[in-house]
Design an enzyme around this catalytic site. Structure first.
Site, mmCIF file in Angstrom:
data_model
loop_
_atom_site.group_PDB
_atom_site.id
_atom_site.type_symbol
_atom_site.label_atom_id
_atom_site.label_comp_id
_atom_site.label_asym_id
_atom_site.label_seq_id
_atom_site.Cartn_x
_atom_site.Cartn_y
_atom_site.Cartn_z
ATOM 1 N N HIS A 111 0.836 -1.199 0.000
ATOM 2 C CA HIS A 111 0.000 0.000 0.000
ATOM 3 C C HIS A 111 0.877 1.258 0.000
ATOM 4 C CE1 HIS A 111 -3.675 2.289 1.239
ATOM 5 N NE2 HIS A 111 -2.743 3.109 1.693
ATOM 6 N N GLU A 112 1.862 1.288 0.888
ATOM 7 C CA GLU A 112 2.727 2.466 0.984
ATOM 8 C C GLU A 112 3.626 2.609 -0.242
ATOM 9 O OE1 GLU A 112 1.906 4.611 3.147
ATOM 10 O OE2 GLU A 112 0.618 3.204 4.206
ATOM 11 N N HIS A 155 1.797 4.505 -2.953
ATOM 12 C CA HIS A 155 1.930 5.954 -2.765
ATOM 13 C C HIS A 155 3.303 6.419 -3.258
ATOM 14 C CE1 HIS A 155 -1.718 6.563 -0.430
ATOM 15 N NE2 HIS A 155 -1.349 5.672 0.484
#
Length: 158
Positions: free
Chosen positions: A67-68, A71
């Site tokens: 998820h990170e 980003h």
């Protein structure tokens, strides 16, 4: 697991899932409380909450890292890196990352509702935060407000 081991895992996942290198720092941040991880826009570093590894295991940690990294890579490419952006949603789906991380046990999931009434016109007010009743008045008639009760609900109730 140490920060050096976490760094190695993040670099490996970045190459395997995104076919791009992770060139910044990844580390455990003990101050994170309510989130699994955080991507820092200024430094491009990734903070991870160690409690998610301890409570939910390695699979949850890998999901948070993916998820990170979504980003991270989208931000560096100048694409839509925010949660609501289509670029982010499609890349997250492509790599198999979670949109949200699991809840930690013991994290406050209560919703507080404060009920006020106007002593002049009887209008009811529902608020999440306390109001200074000596400073604020009713918006309809400028009457004095009075706290009736405070209700604490578990999230999911209404």
């Amino acid at each position: 697991m140490t920060n050096a081991e976490l760094q190695k895992i993040v670099e490996t996942i970045s190459i395997q899932s995104f076919q791009k290198p992770f060139l910044h720092k990844a580390y455990f941040n003990p101050r994170l409380r309510t989130t699994g991880g955080r991507y820092m826009l200024g430094s491009h570093d990734i903070d991870i909450n160690r409690r998610y590894l301890d409570e939910h295991g390695m699979d949850e940690l890998i999901g948070i890292i993916k998820h990170e990294l979504c980003h991270y890579h989208l931000h560096l490419e100048g694409k839509g890196y925010k949660h609501g952006d289509q670029d982010f949603k499609s890349l997250l789906k492509e790599v198999g990352g979670p949109r949200f991380c699991s809840l930690l046990p013991g994290v406050n999931r209560r919703k507080r509702v404060l009920l006020y009434i106007c002593s002049k016109c009887g209008l009811n007010f529902e608020r999440k935060r306390k109001i200074n009743t000596r400073k604020f008045v009713c918006g309809r008639c400028r009457g004095k407000l009075r706290l009736i009760k405070e209700v604490v609900l578990e999230k999911g109730q209404s």
